[in-house]
Design a protein around this motif. Structure first.
Motif, PDB file in Angstrom:
ATOM      1  N   ASP A 125      -2.856-106.696   1.692  1.00 39.84           N
ATOM      2  CA  ASP A 125      -3.266-106.478   0.509  1.00 39.84           C
ATOM      3  C   ASP A 125      -4.915-105.843   0.262  1.00 39.84           C
ATOM      4  OD1 ASP A 125      -3.289-107.471  -2.330  1.00 39.84           O
ATOM      5  OD2 ASP A 125      -3.353-108.938  -2.062  1.00 39.84           O
ATOM      6  N   LEU A 180      -5.016-101.329   7.732  1.00 40.84           N
ATOM      7  CA  LEU A 180      -5.677-102.027   9.154  1.00 40.84           C
ATOM      8  C   LEU A 180      -4.681-102.731  10.108  1.00 40.84           C
ATOM      9  CD1 LEU A 180      -9.623-103.091   7.848  1.00 40.84           C
ATOM     10  CD2 LEU A 180      -8.478-100.493   8.334  1.00 40.84           C
ATOM     11  N   ILE A 181      -3.639-103.416   9.803  1.00 37.11           N
ATOM     12  CA  ILE A 181      -3.340-104.211  10.105  1.00 37.11           C
ATOM     13  C   ILE A 181      -1.855-103.584  11.175  1.00 37.11           C
ATOM     14  CG2 ILE A 181      -1.614-105.760   9.889  1.00 37.11           C
ATOM     15  CD1 ILE A 181      -3.503-107.206   8.006  1.00 37.11           C
ATOM     16  N   MET A 182      -1.336-102.752   9.939  1.00 38.88           N
ATOM     17  CA  MET A 182      -0.444-101.811  10.412  1.00 38.88           C
ATOM     18  C   MET A 182      -0.281-101.125  12.227  1.00 38.88           C
ATOM     19  SD  MET A 182       2.194-103.091   9.188  1.00 38.88           S
ATOM     20  CE  MET A 182       2.174-104.288   7.940  1.00 38.88           C
ATOM     21  N   ARG A 219      -3.880-101.617  14.030  1.00 42.42           N
ATOM     22  CA  ARG A 219      -4.855-101.987  14.298  1.00 42.42           C
ATOM     23  C   ARG A 219      -6.091-101.053  14.456  1.00 42.42           C
ATOM     24  NH1 ARG A 219      -3.620-104.852  20.497  1.00 42.42           N
ATOM     25  NH2 ARG A 219      -4.178-102.330  21.387  1.00 42.42           N
ATOM     26  N   LYS A 220      -5.616-100.963  13.221  1.00 41.11           N
ATOM     27  CA  LYS A 220      -7.264 -99.645  13.012  1.00 41.11           C
ATOM     28  C   LYS A 220      -8.788-100.279  12.731  1.00 41.11           C
ATOM     29  CE  LYS A 220      -3.779 -96.382  11.561  1.00 41.11           C
ATOM     30  NZ  LYS A 220      -2.946 -95.690  10.846  1.00 41.11           N
ATOM     31  N   ARG A 221      -9.796 -99.935  12.945  1.00 39.70           N
ATOM     32  CA  ARG A 221     -10.969 -99.906  13.016  1.00 39.70           C
ATOM     33  C   ARG A 221     -11.904 -99.371  11.500  1.00 39.70           C
ATOM     34  NH1 ARG A 221     -12.725-100.766  19.122  1.00 39.70           N
ATOM     35  NH2 ARG A 221     -10.420-101.561  19.664  1.00 39.70           N
ATOM     36  N   VAL A 239     -14.089-104.072  10.751  1.00 40.52           N
ATOM     37  CA  VAL A 239     -13.970-105.103   9.608  1.00 40.52           C
ATOM     38  C   VAL A 239     -12.397-103.867  10.583  1.00 40.52           C
ATOM     39  CG1 VAL A 239     -12.072-105.882   8.295  1.00 40.52           C
ATOM     40  CG2 VAL A 239     -14.947-105.199   7.883  1.00 40.52           C
ATOM     41  N   LEU A 280      -9.967-100.870  -0.334  1.00 40.25           N
ATOM     42  CA  LEU A 280      -9.933-101.284   1.376  1.00 40.25           C
ATOM     43  C   LEU A 280      -8.650-101.982   1.304  1.00 40.25           C
ATOM     44  CD1 LEU A 280      -9.353-100.514   4.089  1.00 40.25           C
ATOM     45  CD2 LEU A 280     -11.313-102.305   4.577  1.00 40.25           C
ATOM     46  N   HIS A 281      -7.137-101.189   2.323  1.00 39.76           N
ATOM     47  CA  HIS A 281      -6.048-101.975   1.900  1.00 39.76           C
ATOM     48  C   HIS A 281      -5.311-102.270   3.317  1.00 39.76           C
ATOM     49  CE1 HIS A 281      -1.759-103.529   1.631  1.00 39.76           C
ATOM     50  NE2 HIS A 281      -1.909-103.021   0.510  1.00 39.76           N
ATOM     51  N   GLY A 282      -5.860-104.036   3.388  1.00 39.80           N
ATOM     52  CA  GLY A 282      -5.725-104.624   4.442  1.00 39.80           C
ATOM     53  C   GLY A 282      -4.145-104.376   5.568  1.00 39.80           C
ATOM     54  N   GLY A 283      -3.476-103.693   4.698  1.00 45.11           N
ATOM     55  CA  GLY A 283      -2.299-103.460   5.749  1.00 45.11           C
ATOM     56  C   GLY A 283      -2.615-102.177   6.663  1.00 45.11           C
ATOM     57  N   ALA A 328      -3.503-110.286   5.373  1.00 44.82           N
ATOM     58  CA  ALA A 328      -4.331-109.625   4.210  1.00 44.82           C
ATOM     59  C   ALA A 328      -3.535-108.131   3.933  1.00 44.82           C
ATOM     60  CB  ALA A 328      -5.733-109.601   3.604  1.00 44.82           C
ATOM     61  N   GLY A 358      -7.490-104.681  11.835  1.00 48.76           N
ATOM     62  CA  GLY A 358      -6.643-105.266  11.824  1.00 48.76           C
ATOM     63  C   GLY A 358      -6.131-105.265  12.735  1.00 48.76           C
TER      64      GLY A 358
END
Lengths: 348, 348
Positions: A272, B281-283, B285-287, A288, B276-279, A270, A290
């Protein structure tokens, strides 16, 4: 420079069409690969259609590349002509920052070079991906593919595979853990296979009853229908780990409720906005996080693990001429579970 | 049963008013405490006004209680008459579940008993808090207060203190870490004091320039004005840990951008929806995690640490008759940094 055949989107609105691209002459550390297969990732579609607002046209998508080495630069030591190799989502990084030094090139602090739509350091402009005959890649970013696997079904491991493998390893998923995989698509089906191979008790979490049989075939021990409140209540507070593969914004709160105290849900799809209530995290010290694809070393470890455990993706083969139809089907989740392009078809 | 004086809200709309409550006769493991001081927590206001939809009236708030033991049950071994003691947010838990066994009573799987508005196991109905003359509490939930501290300024440690201490310890904040404390209120001011005492490089993150001097006095090494885009950019990707004390829903994305790869932001205040934007966290590997007060053992450790390092809250004393005015000022963040009620005033 060689001019080769590729398929590209030339505008946001356009379908993918034949297009000639350039590949660089081999540098000392380069490997030239004749592409045999290329997987179709949902992010190919996002980029082609500029859903993330950062696309550069023409876009030649494709970052699940399998092929044979045809030539190597004079300093290349790990590959030789004829080797079966793969290229995933990255083709370069700075190799100097803290992330690169820790084999986490995907988080390169100076910016990793994406396989397509990344900044091309050599030819200028941007990089072109695997919907093409051939690719030239720095040795460090080329992966060895176990010869015992069904080659074409290995392609999706380079993105869908590593994207799900990396968080399962990062968060130490192990035998006996209760692991939920949310969403059964290209990523989710690999998540189920990996979590199962790692010995976890795997629960497929899906909105759709139609996926129960398939989830079990892939290795899920249980299937939880997330729209069924009774079922959700039964599994409340019971998961050690959740791998959330939903590729769009969604309400994460029902999933947070499934986690045990101190347990983690990792988002991998996501990119997004998601709905999240602070109370759900606070009341159980939940997390949570990523996770983005995986580093090159970790990707090789995954491929070796797949070789040992005979794990590949479930795929449907297409010719490149059918790519636009395939995109429509990906958007409708009408594929089990990944399209792979037979790249020989580019010469048709 | 004793009938004693307290202050309660009798309806959602009402102000706090004098009200008689009952306290139970001492059970063998009970400690009876004459209340000297009680801190005013923002959640007192949320409960009085039923902001979380779970209030039971009449509400006698107050879970930052300091007092002296007046009597102990026959099996009590750790306390005696005259001891200076504290009671925080909990007065009981099952003592049998996995969380209780791990000294994490705040996450009791059978439900901890909150100091007020919790289910009263002994008298029926719900529990009454510290805006009252006296309280009877199970020994296990009574804390020893170091005699060297300014007693009235210890009260807020029982909630604001432990709420910020616990995540700093849980996430191993240590000497040299760059730690941001978001929001300078009752919780935030304790977060700055603790992070500083633990040796971190502390950055106060606040929307308001008017707080710069105060933040530095509390121990912040730097102040980051979160509305200033230039400043935010400068600190991008540089924090090892963020303690987010904002007590309402808000956009967490600018803060996520401040974190290093693999770093964590803990929410302790926002029992509310957050953006909260998933990106984000994903970009990297944050929490994002949550944390709720702290266990009894950890609260005692915090109090002992405060005794050794001479740490207390910054407070403003009030009489109970001024409580409604104090609530209005808390809502406007017009207090440095916690109101404490002098409970002798209840007899006025």
């Amino acid at each position: 420079m060689s001019t080769i055949n590729a398929y590209a989107a030339k505008t946001k609105e356009a379908d993918l069409e034949p297009y000639d691209i350039k590949r660089r002459e081999l540098l000392p550390n380069d490997v030239k690969i004749e592409i045999e297969y290329c997987g179709v990732c949902h992010s190919d579609i996002h980029q082609v259609r500029n859903d993330w607002g950062n696309s550069k046209y023409p876009v030649v998508p494709g970052h699940e590349i399998i092929g044979r080495v045809t030539e190597v630069g004079k300093e290349v030591s790990n590959f030789k002509k004829g080797d079966l190799v793969g290229v995933g989502c990255m083709v370069d990084s700075c190799q100097e920052c803290e992330s690169c030094k820790q084999d986490l090139e995907q988080y390169c602090e100076n910016g990793m070079v994406a396989t397509y739509n990344g900044p091309d350091k050599h030819l200028g402009g941007h990089t072109f991906g695997g919907y093409s005959e051939m690719v030239v890649v720095r040795e460090k970013f080329v992966l060895k593919i176990p010869e015992n696997l069904d080659t074409k079904a290995v392609a999706p491991l380079l993105c869908a595979g590593i994207t799900t493998w990396s968080p399962l390893r990062q968060w130490n998923v192990k035998k006996g853990d209760k692991v939920g995989v949310i969403g059964l698509g290209g990523l989710g089906h690999m998540g189920v296979k990996f979590a199962s191979a790692l010995g976890a008790h795997v629960v497929m979490v899906t909105t759709s009853e139609s996926k129960i049989d398939d989830a079990r075939k892939l290795g899920a021990d249980e299937v939880l229908i997330s729209k069924d409140e009774e079922q959700m209540k039964k599994h409340q507070g019971s998961f050690d780990f959740l791998l959330n593969t939903v590729p769009v914004g969604h309400d994460t709160n029902p999933y947070i409720g499934l986690l045990k105290r101190d347990a983690t849900m990792v988002l991998v799809g996501a990119i997004d906005s998601v709905d999240l209530h602070g109370g759900g995290l606070i009341m159980g010290r939940k997390r949570v996080a990523g996770s983005l694809i995986g580093g090159i070393k970790e990707t090789q470890e995954m491929l070796d693990f797949c070789g040992e455990h005979n794990i590949v993706s479930d795929i449907e083969m297409i010719d490149i001429q059918n790519i636009n139809e395939a995109y429509e089907r990906v958007i409708k989740s009408d594929v089990k579970y990944r399209f792979v392009i037979d790249m020989k078809s580019i010469k048709n």
